[in-house]
Enzyme design. Structure first.
Site, PDB file in Angstrom:
ATOM      1  N   CYS A  37      -5.692  -9.151   3.390  1.00 11.03           N
ATOM      2  CA  CYS A  37      -6.722  -8.288   3.977  1.00 11.03           C
ATOM      3  C   CYS A  37      -7.936  -9.027   4.525  1.00 11.03           C
ATOM      4  O   CYS A  37      -8.252  -8.899   5.700  1.00 11.03           O
ATOM      5  CB  CYS A  37      -7.166  -7.250   2.954  1.00 11.03           C
ATOM      6  SG  CYS A  37      -5.864  -6.070   2.571  1.00 11.03           S
ATOM      7  N   VAL A  82       0.821  -1.209   0.000  1.00  8.85           N
ATOM      8  CA  VAL A  82       0.000   0.000   0.000  1.00  8.85           C
ATOM      9  C   VAL A  82       0.857   1.263   0.000  1.00  8.85           C
ATOM     10  O   VAL A  82       0.645   2.176  -0.798  1.00  8.85           O
ATOM     11  CB  VAL A  82      -0.957  -0.011   1.215  1.00  8.85           C
ATOM     12  CG1 VAL A  82      -1.542   1.364   1.467  1.00  8.85           C
ATOM     13  CG2 VAL A  82      -2.079  -0.998   0.962  1.00  8.85           C
ATOM     14  N   GLU A  96      -7.400   2.594   2.548  1.00 12.53           N
ATOM     15  CA  GLU A  96      -7.063   2.313   1.154  1.00 12.53           C
ATOM     16  C   GLU A  96      -7.868   1.120   0.645  1.00 12.53           C
ATOM     17  O   GLU A  96      -7.999   0.128   1.343  1.00 12.53           O
ATOM     18  CB  GLU A  96      -5.551   2.034   1.042  1.00 12.53           C
ATOM     19  CG  GLU A  96      -5.075   1.805  -0.356  1.00 12.53           C
ATOM     20  CD  GLU A  96      -5.566   2.881  -1.326  1.00 12.53           C
ATOM     21  OE1 GLU A  96      -5.295   4.067  -1.100  1.00 12.53           O
ATOM     22  OE2 GLU A  96      -6.250   2.526  -2.309  1.00 12.53           O
ATOM     23  N   LEU A 138      -7.303  -0.224  -2.632  1.00 12.44           N
ATOM     24  CA  LEU A 138      -6.696  -0.796  -3.836  1.00 12.44           C
ATOM     25  C   LEU A 138      -6.632  -2.316  -3.751  1.00 12.44           C
ATOM     26  O   LEU A 138      -6.603  -2.894  -2.671  1.00 12.44           O
ATOM     27  CB  LEU A 138      -5.298  -0.216  -4.071  1.00 12.44           C
ATOM     28  CG  LEU A 138      -4.198  -0.430  -3.033  1.00 12.44           C
ATOM     29  CD1 LEU A 138      -3.608  -1.821  -3.073  1.00 12.44           C
ATOM     30  CD2 LEU A 138      -3.110   0.590  -3.239  1.00 12.44           C
ATOM     31  N   GLU A 198      -4.361  -5.576  -4.853  1.00 18.27           N
ATOM     32  CA  GLU A 198      -3.061  -5.992  -5.372  1.00 18.27           C
ATOM     33  C   GLU A 198      -3.273  -6.566  -6.766  1.00 18.27           C
ATOM     34  O   GLU A 198      -4.264  -7.227  -7.030  1.00 18.27           O
ATOM     35  CB  GLU A 198      -2.432  -7.048  -4.460  1.00 18.27           C
ATOM     36  CG  GLU A 198      -1.934  -6.447  -3.168  1.00 18.27           C
ATOM     37  CD  GLU A 198      -1.440  -7.488  -2.181  1.00 18.27           C
ATOM     38  OE1 GLU A 198      -1.128  -8.609  -2.581  1.00 18.27           O
ATOM     39  OE2 GLU A 198      -1.376  -7.155  -0.982  1.00 18.27           O
ATOM     40  N   ARG A 220       0.283 -14.042   1.673  1.00 24.07           N
ATOM     41  CA  ARG A 220      -0.328 -13.991   3.008  1.00 24.07           C
ATOM     42  C   ARG A 220      -1.700 -14.675   3.019  1.00 24.07           C
ATOM     43  O   ARG A 220      -2.554 -14.354   2.210  1.00 24.07           O
ATOM     44  CB  ARG A 220      -0.422 -12.530   3.486  1.00 24.07           C
ATOM     45  CG  ARG A 220       0.941 -11.982   3.881  1.00 24.07           C
ATOM     46  CD  ARG A 220       0.879 -10.528   4.282  1.00 24.07           C
ATOM     47  NE  ARG A 220       0.808  -9.629   3.134  1.00 24.07           N
ATOM     48  CZ  ARG A 220       0.860  -8.305   3.213  1.00 24.07           C
ATOM     49  NH1 ARG A 220       0.988  -7.731   4.384  1.00 24.07           N
ATOM     50  NH2 ARG A 220       0.799  -7.564   2.126  1.00 24.07           N
TER      51      ARG A 220
END
Ligand SMILES: NC(=O)c1ccc[n+]([C@@H]2O[C@H](COP(=O)([O-])OP(=O)(O)OC[C@H]3O[C@@H](n4cnc5c(N)ncnc54)[C@H](O)[C@@H]3O)[C@@H](O)[C@H]2O)c1
Length: 440
Positions: free
Chosen positions: A263, A11, A151, A153, A155, A331
Site C-alpha cells: 500500500c 482485502v 479499506e 485493515l 495485513e 510487495r
C-alpha cells in the site's frame, strides 16, 4: 442481505469472510482459477492469522461461497464490492485502474436489478464517478448507485481491524445507497464503531491522506534515526519520548529499513501524481517517496560497512523477507532492494522466513532457503534481521554467534542492543538510529 465480492486477495477475502460473519450471504468471485479451487476446498491462498478458522465457520454455516461465475454471484445481490488490485501503473506512478474498470464493466453486464457498486480498492479521487460512467455506458438501463468504501485493515491483523475498526468510511451520492451501506455495516454500527458517511470524493481522499500521513511518520523517524547515529542519540529513546505525547502517538515511530508493502509505496506515488495533475503538488509526500528510497539504499551501505567494504565471497544469512511480520506479502518489501544488492555484490545469501518462501522463491533468485535461522547462520559472515517476526525477536544470540565464521549482526529492526550483541560474542553489530556501534 446478499453481497458479491469481486477479488479474493488480501482485502477481498478478509472483507468477504468478515461480512459473512456479520450474518450476510456472501459470494466471493475471482478470475484466478487456482485461488477459487483452493477456496472451494477450504484452504486459504494467503497467510492471514485466523482467517482459515473464520472462513470455515461461515462456509459451514452456508453463508459464504466462492465462484468464478460473476453472473451467479450478482444474482439477487443488493451490493457488489470491487476489491481488485490497483498497482502502480508503469511509467508514471499513477494507480492502474484497469482491473477496477474491467470489474465495473463486468458487473454492469451481469446486473439486472438495483445494485450498489461499492469500490473497496484504493482508488484516486474521481474514480467512483468514472466507475458510474463505465457502468452507465455498458448497461444504460441498469438502476444502480456507486459507493466508495476504502479499506483500512492491516495485513497480519486484518480480521481484528475489520471487526473492530477505528472507523468505517462510506462515500455515497444517494440516501438509497447510504441505507444499503448502513445495513451492511449494521453490526458495527450497533457496537458504536464510528461510521463516517460522506461524499465520494472525501471518502476517496481520506484513504490516500491516511496512508500518506503514516508513510510520512515512518519516514520522519527514519530521518531522525540517521541524525541520531551522527550525534550519539538513541532513536528508540527519542521515539518513546515523542510517542508518549498524545498529540503525536507512539505508532509508526519505529525506525527501520524504509516502508514497503502493498500500500504505502503505491499509494504515496498515486497521491503525488493526482496532486500534480490538479496543479496542487504535495511536496511533502513527494519528498517522503524520495527519502524512503534513500533509506533503503542506506541499509545496503550499512551492511557493506559491516562487511569491510565488500560483499564478495561473504556468506550472509537474512532473517525475514516479507514486508512485515505475520504476512506472506512481499510487495515492495525492503528485502527486494537489499538481497539483490547482497547477491549482486558476490555474497552467498541464505534466507529464512516463516511465510515468505512461496512468493520469495520467484522474487529472490540466487538465494537458498532455510527453515531454521541457526542452520542459515552456520559458517556465515553476517546475519541480517530484516523482518521482526516473533521467532527472530527471541533468538539465542550466543548460539547464533557460535555457529558463524565471523559473528556480525545487522539488526535493521532494532530488535536487540549493542550490549546483547557484545555479550553473545558478536564482533560487530549495527542497528538503526543508535550511535553505539560495535565495530568489527
Ligand atoms: N493489502 C492490504 O493490506 C490493503 C489494505 C487496504 C486497501 N488495500 C487495497 O485493496 C485493493 C486490493 O488489494 P489486495 O492486496 O487485496 O490485492 P490482491 O492482488 O491480493 O487481490 C486482488 C484480487 O483480485 C482479483 N481480480 C482482479 N480482477 C478481477 C476481476 N475482474 N474479477 C474477479 N477477480 C479479479 C485477482 O485475481 C486477485 O485475486 C487495492 O486497491 C489495495 O490498494 C489493500
Amino acid at each position: 442481505m446478499k453481497i458479491a465480492m469481486i477479488g479474493t486477495g488480501y482485502v477481498g477475502l478478509v472483507s468477504g469472510v468478515c461480512f459473512s460473519d456479520f450474518g450476510h450471504e456472501v459470494v466471493c468471485v475471482d478470475k484466478d482459477a487456482r485461488k477459487i479451487e483452493m477456496l472451494e476446498k477450504g484452504s486459504v491462498p494467503i497467510f492471514e492469522p485466523g482467517l482459515d478458522r473464520l472462513m470455515e465457520r461461515n462456509v459451514d454455516a452456508g453463508r459464504l461461497s466462492f465462484t468464478m461465475d460473476l453472473n451467479a454471484a450478482i444474482e439477487g445481490a443488493e451490493a457488489v464490492f470491487i476489491a481488485v488490485g490497483t498497482p502502480t501503473r508503469r511509467g508514471d506512478g499513477h494507480a492502474d485502474l484497469t482491473y477496477v474498470m474491467a470489474a465495473a464493466e463486468e458487473i454492469a453486464k451481469a446486473a439486472k436489478d438495483y445494485i450498489v457498486i461499492v469500490t473497496k480498492s484504493t482508488v484516486p479521487v474521481g474514480t467512483n464517478r468514472k466507475v458510474a460512467e463505465v457502468v452507465r455506458a455498458a448497461n444504460p438501463d441498469l438502476d444502480f448507485d456507486v459507493a466508495s468504501n476504502p479499506e483500512f485493515l492491516r495485513e497480519g491483523a486484518a480480521i481484528d481491524d475489520f471487526m473492530k475498526p477505528d472507523r468505517v468510511v462510506v462515500g455515497v451520492q444517494t440516501d438509497r445507497a447510504a441505507e444499503v451501506m448502513a445495513s451492511i455495516y449494521r453490526p458495527l454500527y450497533l457496537r458504536e464503531f464510528p461510521i463516517i458517511t460522506t461524499d465520494l470524493e472525501s471518502a476517496e481522499m481520506t484513504k490516500y491522506a491516511a496512508n500518506a500521513f503514516l508513510a510520512t511518520k515512518i519516514t520522519f523517524i527514519n530521518e531522525i534515526a540517521a541524525l541520531c547515529e551522527k550525534v550519539g542519540a538513541d532513536v528508540k529513546q527519542v521515539a518513546r519520548g515523542m510517542g508518549l505525547d498524545n498529540r503525536i502517538g507512539n505508532k509508526f515511530l519505529h525506525a527501520g529499513p524504509g516502508y514497503g508493502g502493498s500500500c504505502f509505496p503505491k499509494d504515496t506515488k498515486a497521491l503525488a501524481r493526482t496532486a500534480q495533475e490538479y496543479a496542487a503538488p504535495i511536496q511533502l509526500v513527494e519528498t517522503v517517496i524520495k527519502v524512503n528510497d534513500e533509506v533503503k539504499r542506506r541499509m545496503v551501505d550499512k551492511l557493506l560497512d559491516l562487511c569491510d567494504g565488500s560483499f564478495n565471497g561473504k556468506t550472509v544469512a537474512v532473517l525475514g523477507v516479507t514486508f512485515k511480520p505475520n504476512t506472506d506479502d512481499m510487495r515492495d518489501a525492503p528485502s527486494l532492494t537489499i538481497i539483490p544488492a547482497l547477491v549482486g555484490g558476490g555474497s552467498t545469501v541464505r534466507v529464512c522466513d516463516p511465510q515468505g518462501r512461496r512468493e520469495g522463491e520467484t522474487l529472490l533468485p540466487g538465494v537458498t532457503w532455510h527453515d531454521d535461522p541457526y542452520a542459515a547462520a552456520a559458517d556465515a559472515d553476517l546475519v541480517v534481521i530484516l523482518t521482526e517476526w516473533n521467532e527472530f525477536r527471541a533468538l539465542d544470540l550466543e548460539a547464533l554467534a557460535k555457529r558463524m565464521r565471523t559473528p556480525r549482526l545487522g539488526d535493521l529492526r532494532n530488535v536487540y542492543s549493542v550490549e546483547d550483541a557484545r555479550k553473545a560474542g558478536f564482533q560487530a553489530y549495527v542497528s538503526i538510529g543508535r550511535a553505539d556501534l560495535l565495530a568489527g
